[in-house]
Design a protein around this motif. Sequence first.
Motif, short mmCIF file in Angstrom:
data_model
loop_
_atom_site.label_atom_id
_atom_site.label_comp_id
_atom_site.label_asym_id
_atom_site.label_seq_id
_atom_site.Cartn_x
_atom_site.Cartn_y
_atom_site.Cartn_z
N HIS A 1 1.40 -3.69 -15.02
CA HIS A 1 1.31 -3.19 -13.66
C HIS A 1 2.20 -1.97 -13.46
O HIS A 1 1.83 -1.03 -12.76
N ARG A 2 3.37 -1.98 -14.07
CA ARG A 2 4.28 -0.82 -13.94
C ARG A 2 3.66 0.42 -14.58
O ARG A 2 3.79 1.53 -14.05
N GLU A 3 2.99 0.24 -15.72
CA GLU A 3 2.33 1.38 -16.37
C GLU A 3 1.22 1.94 -15.50
O GLU A 3 1.09 3.16 -15.35
N VAL A 4 0.43 1.06 -14.93
CA VAL A 4 -0.66 1.51 -14.06
C VAL A 4 -0.08 2.18 -12.81
O VAL A 4 -0.56 3.23 -12.38
N LEU A 5 0.95 1.59 -12.26
CA LEU A 5 1.59 2.15 -11.07
C LEU A 5 2.18 3.52 -11.36
O LEU A 5 2.02 4.46 -10.56
N ALA A 6 2.82 3.68 -12.51
CA ALA A 6 3.39 4.98 -12.88
C ALA A 6 2.28 6.01 -13.03
O ALA A 6 2.41 7.15 -12.57
N ALA A 7 1.17 5.62 -13.65
CA ALA A 7 0.04 6.53 -13.81
C ALA A 7 -0.57 6.86 -12.45
O ALA A 7 -0.92 8.02 -12.18
N ALA B 1 -13.42 11.73 -5.42
CA ALA B 1 -11.99 11.54 -5.63
C ALA B 1 -11.72 10.25 -6.39
O ALA B 1 -10.86 10.20 -7.28
N THR B 2 -12.47 9.20 -6.07
CA THR B 2 -12.32 7.93 -6.77
C THR B 2 -12.72 8.07 -8.23
O THR B 2 -12.01 7.63 -9.13
N SER B 3 -13.84 8.70 -8.48
CA SER B 3 -14.32 8.89 -9.84
C SER B 3 -13.32 9.70 -10.67
O SER B 3 -12.98 9.32 -11.79
N ARG B 4 -12.85 10.80 -10.11
CA ARG B 4 -11.88 11.63 -10.83
C ARG B 4 -10.56 10.88 -11.03
O ARG B 4 -9.93 11.00 -12.08
N GLY B 5 -10.15 10.11 -10.03
CA GLY B 5 -8.91 9.36 -10.13
C GLY B 5 -8.97 8.29 -11.22
O GLY B 5 -8.03 8.14 -12.01
N ILE B 6 -10.07 7.56 -11.27
CA ILE B 6 -10.23 6.51 -12.28
C ILE B 6 -10.27 7.13 -13.67
O ILE B 6 -9.65 6.62 -14.62
N ALA B 7 -10.98 8.26 -13.82
CA ALA B 7 -11.04 8.94 -15.11
C ALA B 7 -9.65 9.42 -15.54
O ALA B 7 -9.26 9.27 -16.70
N ALA B 8 -8.90 9.97 -14.61
CA ALA B 8 -7.55 10.45 -14.92
C ALA B 8 -6.64 9.29 -15.29
O ALA B 8 -5.83 9.39 -16.23
N LEU B 9 -6.74 8.17 -14.56
CA LEU B 9 -5.95 6.99 -14.89
C LEU B 9 -6.27 6.50 -16.30
O LEU B 9 -5.36 6.16 -17.07
N ALA B 10 -7.54 6.45 -16.63
CA ALA B 10 -7.95 5.99 -17.97
C ALA B 10 -7.35 6.89 -19.05
O ALA B 10 -6.85 6.41 -20.06
N ARG B 11 -7.40 8.22 -18.82
CA ARG B 11 -6.82 9.15 -19.80
C ARG B 11 -5.31 8.92 -19.94
O ARG B 11 -4.78 8.86 -21.05
N MET B 12 -4.62 8.81 -18.80
CA MET B 12 -3.16 8.63 -18.83
C MET B 12 -2.78 7.34 -19.54
O MET B 12 -1.85 7.32 -20.36
N LEU B 13 -3.48 6.26 -19.23
CA LEU B 13 -3.15 4.97 -19.83
C LEU B 13 -3.50 4.94 -21.31
O LEU B 13 -2.80 4.30 -22.10
N LYS B 14 -4.55 5.64 -21.70
CA LYS B 14 -4.92 5.72 -23.12
C LYS B 14 -3.87 6.50 -23.88
O LYS B 14 -3.50 6.14 -24.99
N GLU B 15 -3.35 7.58 -23.27
CA GLU B 15 -2.32 8.39 -23.92
C GLU B 15 -1.03 7.60 -24.12
O GLU B 15 -0.32 7.81 -25.08
N GLU B 16 -0.74 6.70 -23.20
CA GLU B 16 0.51 5.93 -23.26
C GLU B 16 0.44 4.79 -24.28
O GLU B 16 1.46 4.32 -24.73
N SER B 17 -0.77 4.36 -24.62
CA SER B 17 -0.86 3.22 -25.54
C SER B 17 -0.88 3.63 -26.98
O SER B 17 -0.75 4.70 -27.38
N LEU C 1 0.84 -1.20 0.00
CA LEU C 1 0.00 0.00 0.00
C LEU C 1 0.87 1.25 0.00
O LEU C 1 0.67 2.16 -0.81
N ALA C 2 1.86 1.28 0.86
CA ALA C 2 2.73 2.46 0.97
C ALA C 2 3.55 2.65 -0.31
O ALA C 2 3.77 3.79 -0.73
N VAL C 3 3.99 1.56 -0.93
CA VAL C 3 4.73 1.68 -2.20
C VAL C 3 3.84 2.33 -3.25
O VAL C 3 4.28 3.20 -4.01
N LEU C 4 2.58 1.93 -3.29
CA LEU C 4 1.65 2.54 -4.24
C LEU C 4 1.48 4.03 -3.95
O LEU C 4 1.33 4.84 -4.87
#
Length: 169
Positions: free
Chosen positions: A108-114, A153-169, A27-30
Amino acid sequence: MEARQAAQTRQQVAALYQAHALGLVKLAVLMVGDQRAAEDVVQDAFLGLYRRWSALQDREKALSYVRASVLNGCRTIHRGKYRRSHIRLEDPGHAESAEAVAMLGEAHREVLAALRRLPGRQREAVVLRYYLDMTEDQAAQAMGVSRGTVKSATSRGIAALARMLKEES
């Protein structure tokens, strides 16, 4: 009598540590993005629990106490990073431990970085809800905020993660 009580406290805290330390380090690493810092945060949380064991009124909530301490320790690290952000030192590069690399696959590394790029509150909410599988009420209690704050916060976080991961692919 005191020696027996101290031994009993050590056993109870040690049992809690053995059962939950690895998950709390993950948890703390995340949250902080650094294995050593994460381990330090968890060690400090358990030390605090040990010191305050006799003052705990409900020992069934000891894990919640430690989890909240870990989250607070992670926040403290982020505050320190924020304060030092204006100081520019030569970056030696980021080197993850072999253990960390082995634990995480490429996806997992991509998700963790995002996840690390999310604002603190969003990162906390996402990690508590989806990594620790907490309910909104449990996450709100752990974060010290309202249920609605966790939801947004969860909703905004998930949306931001989706945008970041989409940009990386």
